[in-house]
Scaffold this motif. Structure first.
Motif, mmCIF file in Angstrom:
data_model
loop_
_atom_site.group_PDB
_atom_site.id
_atom_site.type_symbol
_atom_site.label_atom_id
_atom_site.label_comp_id
_atom_site.label_asym_id
_atom_site.label_seq_id
_atom_site.Cartn_x
_atom_site.Cartn_y
_atom_site.Cartn_z
ATOM 1 N N GLN A 14 37.872 91.094 63.934
ATOM 2 C CA GLN A 14 38.892 90.784 62.635
ATOM 3 C C GLN A 14 39.951 91.879 62.711
ATOM 4 O OE1 GLN A 14 35.602 90.594 60.029
ATOM 5 N NE2 GLN A 14 35.870 88.568 59.933
ATOM 6 N N GLU A 15 40.995 91.682 62.379
ATOM 7 C CA GLU A 15 42.144 92.691 62.460
ATOM 8 C C GLU A 15 42.265 93.336 61.288
ATOM 9 O OE1 GLU A 15 45.962 90.677 63.826
ATOM 10 O OE2 GLU A 15 44.701 89.375 65.013
ATOM 11 N N ALA A 16 42.084 92.955 60.178
ATOM 12 C CA ALA A 16 42.384 93.319 59.020
ATOM 13 C C ALA A 16 40.914 93.711 58.202
ATOM 14 C CB ALA A 16 43.397 92.876 58.085
ATOM 15 N N SER A 17 40.117 92.750 58.167
ATOM 16 C CA SER A 17 38.805 92.974 57.373
ATOM 17 C C SER A 17 38.003 93.915 57.957
ATOM 18 C CB SER A 17 38.220 91.545 57.363
ATOM 19 O OG SER A 17 36.841 91.746 56.966
ATOM 20 N N PRO A 18 37.188 94.842 57.125
ATOM 21 C CA PRO A 18 36.316 95.709 57.878
ATOM 22 C C PRO A 18 35.217 95.174 58.146
ATOM 23 C CG PRO A 18 36.212 95.970 55.491
ATOM 24 C CD PRO A 18 37.260 94.802 55.665
ATOM 25 N N GLU A 19 34.653 94.077 58.180
ATOM 26 C CA GLU A 19 33.358 93.527 58.221
ATOM 27 C C GLU A 19 32.929 93.958 59.792
ATOM 28 O OE1 GLU A 19 33.290 89.327 57.564
ATOM 29 O OE2 GLU A 19 31.025 89.449 57.380
ATOM 30 N N THR A 20 33.681 93.733 60.665
ATOM 31 C CA THR A 20 33.120 94.193 62.145
ATOM 32 C C THR A 20 33.052 95.719 62.293
ATOM 33 O OG1 THR A 20 34.616 92.293 62.654
ATOM 34 C CG2 THR A 20 33.507 93.568 64.507
ATOM 35 N N LEU A 21 34.113 96.304 61.574
ATOM 36 C CA LEU A 21 33.827 97.839 61.563
ATOM 37 C C LEU A 21 32.596 98.226 60.986
ATOM 38 C CD1 LEU A 21 35.450 100.593 62.007
ATOM 39 C CD2 LEU A 21 36.557 100.119 59.861
ATOM 40 N N VAL A 22 32.310 97.526 59.939
ATOM 41 C CA VAL A 22 30.939 98.124 59.150
ATOM 42 C C VAL A 22 29.856 97.942 60.077
ATOM 43 C CG1 VAL A 22 29.785 97.223 57.464
ATOM 44 C CG2 VAL A 22 31.964 97.524 56.799
ATOM 45 N N LEU A 23 29.937 96.831 61.074
ATOM 46 C CA LEU A 23 28.740 96.438 61.871
ATOM 47 C C LEU A 23 28.532 97.684 62.999
ATOM 48 C CD1 LEU A 23 29.264 92.613 62.554
ATOM 49 C CD2 LEU A 23 27.931 93.821 60.856
ATOM 50 N N MET A 24 29.696 98.105 63.189
ATOM 51 C CA MET A 24 30.155 99.190 64.357
ATOM 52 C C MET A 24 29.311 100.424 63.770
ATOM 53 S SD MET A 24 33.365 98.874 66.373
ATOM 54 C CE MET A 24 33.589 97.383 67.997
ATOM 55 N N LEU A 25 29.625 100.865 62.359
ATOM 56 C CA LEU A 25 29.301 101.750 61.892
ATOM 57 C C LEU A 25 27.809 102.157 61.773
ATOM 58 C CD1 LEU A 25 32.156 102.289 58.968
ATOM 59 C CD2 LEU A 25 31.764 103.766 61.017
ATOM 60 N N LEU A 26 27.205 100.764 61.263
ATOM 61 C CA LEU A 26 25.746 100.741 61.101
ATOM 62 C C LEU A 26 25.096 101.119 62.459
ATOM 63 C CD1 LEU A 26 25.315 97.411 59.119
ATOM 64 C CD2 LEU A 26 24.811 99.645 58.536
ATOM 65 N N GLN A 27 25.847 100.513 63.491
ATOM 66 C CA GLN A 27 25.111 100.750 64.695
ATOM 67 C C GLN A 27 25.227 102.140 64.935
ATOM 68 O OE1 GLN A 27 27.471 99.620 68.221
ATOM 69 N NE2 GLN A 27 25.639 99.581 69.753
ATOM 70 N N ARG A 28 25.982 103.008 64.447
ATOM 71 C CA ARG A 28 26.211 104.470 64.623
ATOM 72 C C ARG A 28 25.166 105.055 63.560
ATOM 73 N NH1 ARG A 28 31.817 106.920 66.537
ATOM 74 N NH2 ARG A 28 30.565 108.075 67.936
ATOM 75 N N GLY A 29 24.560 104.049 62.668
ATOM 76 C CA GLY A 29 23.694 104.982 61.732
ATOM 77 C C GLY A 29 24.415 105.332 60.404
#
Lengths: 296, 548
Positions: free
Chosen positions: B295-310
């Motif tokens: 997703q280019e603008a929604s933070p949803e995927t970014l949140v998943l990556m942050l979760l992966q980093r704890g």
């Protein structure tokens, strides 16, 4: 018999207004008063409430998301009205002409979009605006160099245009019906007199048609403005939230978010009252301008 | 006095319709009502005409009576001992067939209502606020992870759901029929019919005299999945799923491009491999073949990556982590994936299964793939059967888990439930029983949170759709490493704040490239964290007890 009639005369008006008064009291006045109380409190669940005075209102003024929502709502209102009103009027003029074939069909066709709800339109436009597969992108891809990849719902700059596009599709026909009725009420003798005076089409439009439909024009402006300030379902369903970079966040959506997603009913009430004040201010300004215009 | 005017046919109208000024007093006075009186010889005035208030009112009252009676005569919804609300059609279809066995066993009837997600959570939220409606409250309800934050604003003792810690700790004892039963290292079970506890050492069950209690539900469920449904240590929901995250990709297209995506252990390697893939296809006339759906603008995927980093933007102690340097690093990296000259991602359209069509058409060649998405890909993209493969997520740091988690559902028991114990038994039946698992598998392959159920053949066998890969075995392997996802009432606002920063980063990446982007992101994130802190302070009660 006389006594009965006198009693009826005395009671009838009250009986007629009673259902409205009861409903108004229960579902409007009490919640309104309650929302004033709530706006002065912090709330949390059914049991926790703390008086904070004007703290919620103070916070609204420094809340960047609220002002983003206001900015979006105002931008939407201005863009929407400045397209919707001329488009509705243009359609009405076109469909008021005796030379257009199938006028009744087109009148119905253009008005029929208004018969479907906001949620349906939002879902429809989600599909129409889809990158690669959506009809609008396919048309754009076929006739412009932009291709079919325009991400209407994902790019911040395209978010509001997407909402406006959907809203126009929904409401241009609605404005058109009002303008049609107004156009048909303009006295034909005025046109004939203007013709005799040698007025051209533009002159007739400016000096006969526009003054003739002025009340409807003002009505549509006011209703459109109030409706725009209340914009909620369309962007909420279209973007499933505030949209990219909060560009589709409207005041009512923010109110909903605060009240029902984060559970802060006190702050949500304060936002609600801010919205009331904004609509009131714009309405008063509009009415005053209209009056001044009339006096001139 | 009424005035009379004659009509040509002999009738006359008594027509004093308007109030008239009394010249003597100057006040208006009411005049007699208007009646159309038919004085035709032989005819008498109709009684209807003599009814006070007139005909229209009678018509309105008649319509009201008819509709009222019709509504009253409608069959009422059947009374049930337990009312259960779900929002997902697949869940309703899963649970309906196994309700009769519960009803028979418990002697209680259950009504299952399928209610749209937003409607369900809003209705329940309003009910929790209004004690007067407590009779309408369901006995159990499923809540989606995106909606649960709103329920956690009150202090734990006022949250509308019942705390489940005790039930989870005292029920669901693990039992084995004999010591040859399958098990995993660290499991504790009671040998059926005895009080002795056995512990599995990885190879066999060994008697453990040091333990007096076997594992209970609390120990048998993936621990990290309680996190989203917990406030201040109080668990308010039972997880329905784990939703580990993998990447599924078009093996045929990547192979043709000479790119071995599964070999990428880090996100940086993954990014480089995807760029090579895109270059290959651009050179062959496929300018819109994107390596991965992002997703280019929604933070949803970014949140998943942050979760992966704890990292949760706001944790369960209300600490804000937006200013963590890892967040800035991730945002800058992500912006490079979706914008600028090294872009590899593009967005799929909304709508169920549309993303699968893009994968089938070769527009998007890899997907972030939680277990719930498998069903949609299978259903909407049957043409690529055998062409997809699945891989764990690449890592940012060596210590990161090779997965994250996307989505989730819980079931909770409202405090106003009529029979909480029966509600709990219903949950046990639907979520944890063998029958419940089999029913679940008829609708979805969603991995259950109960770990011993992962040994079911459905989760261990090869999947022809994925070229014979054992994809659910991979999910099961990753499930225990799923990071804790925390949800608070501020989660949605923190996502909005992330969205603001992400969009700035994407904009800068488009205009000026990645130089200095991470430092800029850090500044923006610090500012947003400050704003979030300010909001939380504003929402906090003076006594400090109240969480946001």
């Amino acid at each position: 018999m006389n006594t009965l009639w006198r009693l009826q005369h005395r009671l009838a008006p009250y009986l007629f207004v009673l259902p409205f008064v009861v409903l108004f009291l229960c579902f409007m006045l009490v919640p309104l008063c309650r929302s004033v109380v709530l706006a002065l409190h912090k709330t949390s669940g059914p049991g926790a409430m703390q008086f904070v005075g004007l703290d919620n209102f103070e916070f609204v003024f420094q809340d960047d998301l609220f002002w983003r929502a206001v900015r979006n709502t105002l931008t939407y209102t201005v863009c929407f009205l400045s397209i919707q009103i001329p488009a509705s009027l243009g359609l009405a003029l076109l469909l008021n002409s005796r030379f257009v074939r199938g006028r009744d069909f087109f009148r119905y066709a253009f008005f029929s979009t208004h018969l479907v709800g906001n949620v349906f339109v939002a879902v429809l436009f989600m599909l129409l605006l889809a990158p690669r597969h959506g009809l609008i992108n396919r048309v754009i891809g076929a006739v412009t160099p932009f291709g079919t990849e325009l991400n209407w719902l994902g790019k911040p700059d395209l978010a509001l245009p997407a909402v406006i596009l959907a809203a126009l599709w929904l409401s241009v026909g609605f404005g058109m019906i009002y303008f049609l009725a107004a156009l048909q009420a303009v006295d034909q003798e005025l046109y004939e007199a203007a013709q005799v005076d040698g007025a051209g089409a533009m002159s007739k439009f400016w000096h006969v048609t526009l003054p003739g439909i002025r009340p409807v024009l003002l009505f549509l402006l006011l209703v459109g403005m109030i409706g725009s300030f209340q914009l909620f379902e369309l962007p909420y369903v279209l973007f499933q939230g505030p949209g990219p970079d909060n560009r589709a966040l409207t005041v009512v959506m923010y109110l909903f978010q605060q009240g029902f997603e984060t559970g802060d009913l006190g702050y949500a009430s304060a936002i609600g009252w801010m919205l009331v004040l904004m609509v009131l201010a714009v309405s008063i300004a509009q009415i005053r301008l209209t009056r001044a215009d009339r006096t001139d | 006095m009424p005035q009379r005017s004659g009509l040509p046919d002999g009738r006359h109208v008594e027509s004093p319709a308007l109030p008239r000024a009394d010249p003597s007093s100057g006040h208006h006075q009411w005049l007699e009502p208007v009646w159309l009186v038919d004085n035709t010889p032989g005819l008498h005035p109709s009684p209807v005409n003599r009814i006070p208030l007139g005909k229209p009112v009678i018509v309105v009252i008649a319509i009201a009576l008819i509709t009222g009676i019709t509504v009253l005569m409608q069959p009422r919804p059947q009374h049930a001992d337990l009312e259960f609300w779900v929002f997902a059609d697949s869940h309703a279809k899963t649970f309906r067939p196994i309700l009769p066995s519960f009803e028979q066993h418990e002697g209680k009837s259950v009504r299952l209502s399928l209610i749209a997600n937003r409607a369900l959570s809003l209705r329940l939220f309003s009910m929790f606020l209004s004690k007067s409606m407590s009779r309408e409250v369901p006995d159990a309800a499923e809540i989606e992870i995106g909606s649960v934050g709103r329920f956690f604003r009150p202090p734990p003792d006022q949250v509308g759901f019942l705390p489940l810690n005790d039930l989870l700790r005292t029920t669901g004892a693990r039992e084995i029929a004999d010591v040859s039963a399958p098990g995993l290292r660290g499991w504790n079970a009671r040998l059926r019919g005895t009080t002795r506890i056995w512990t599995h050492d990885g190879t066999a069950w060994v008697e453990n005299p040091a333990r007096t209690q076997p594992d209970m539900w609390m120990d048998r469920i993936v621990a990290s999945r309680f996190a989203p449904w917990t406030k201040a240590g109080v668990i308010f929901g039972v997880p329905h799923d784990v939703h580990p995250l993998t990447i599924a990709y078009r093996e045929d297209l990547f192979r043709e491009a000479g790119v071995d995506l599964a070999a990428c252990a880090t996100w940086i390697e993954f990014h480089a491999a995807c760029l090579r893939f895109q270059q290959y296809w651009r050179g062959r006339g496929f300018p819109h073949r994107h390596a991965i759906e992002l997703q280019e603008a929604s933070p949803e995927t970014l949140v998943l990556m942050l979760l992966q980093r704890g990292i949760n933007a706001v944790d369960d102690s209300d600490r804000i982590h937006l200013a963590d340097p890892k967040v800035a690093e991730t945002v800058a990296f992500y912006a490079g994936l979706v914008a600028g000259p090294r872009k590899i991602g593009s967005e799929a359209a909304g709508g169920m299964g549309v993303f699968a069509k893009d994968v089938e058409a070769g527009n998007l060649c890899a997907l972030l793939m939680p277990d719930w998405r498998v069903r949609y890909v299978r259903e909407f993209a049957p043409g690529i059967a055998g062409k997809l493969r699945m891989m764990p997520l690449p890592r940012f740091d060596p210590g990161d888990p090779p997965t994250s988690t996307w989505g989730g559902t819980m079931v909770g028991i409202p405090r106003a439930a009529r029979d909480p114990e029966a509600s709990w038994r219903l949950i046990e039946h639907l979520y944890f029983s063998e029958e419940g698992l089999n029913a679940r598998l008829t609708q979805t392959n969603i991995l259950p949170p109960l770990m011993e159920q992962w040994t079911h053949p459905a989760f261990t066998e090869a999947d022809p759709y994925f070229g014979g890969q054992k994809v659910f075995a991979l999910y099961a392997e990753l499930a225990t490493q799923v990071p804790r996802r925390l949800v608070t009432p501020m989660t949605s606002i923190s996502a909005q704040k992330l969205s603001v920063v992400l969009n700035r980063a994407v904009d800068q990446m488009r205009r000026r490239g990645g130089e200095g982007l991470e430092a800029a992101c850090r500044e923006w994130l610090v500012a947003e964290a400050r704003d979030l802190e300010n909001r939380m302070r504003h929402r906090r009660f003076d006594d400090g007890e109240e969480a946001p």
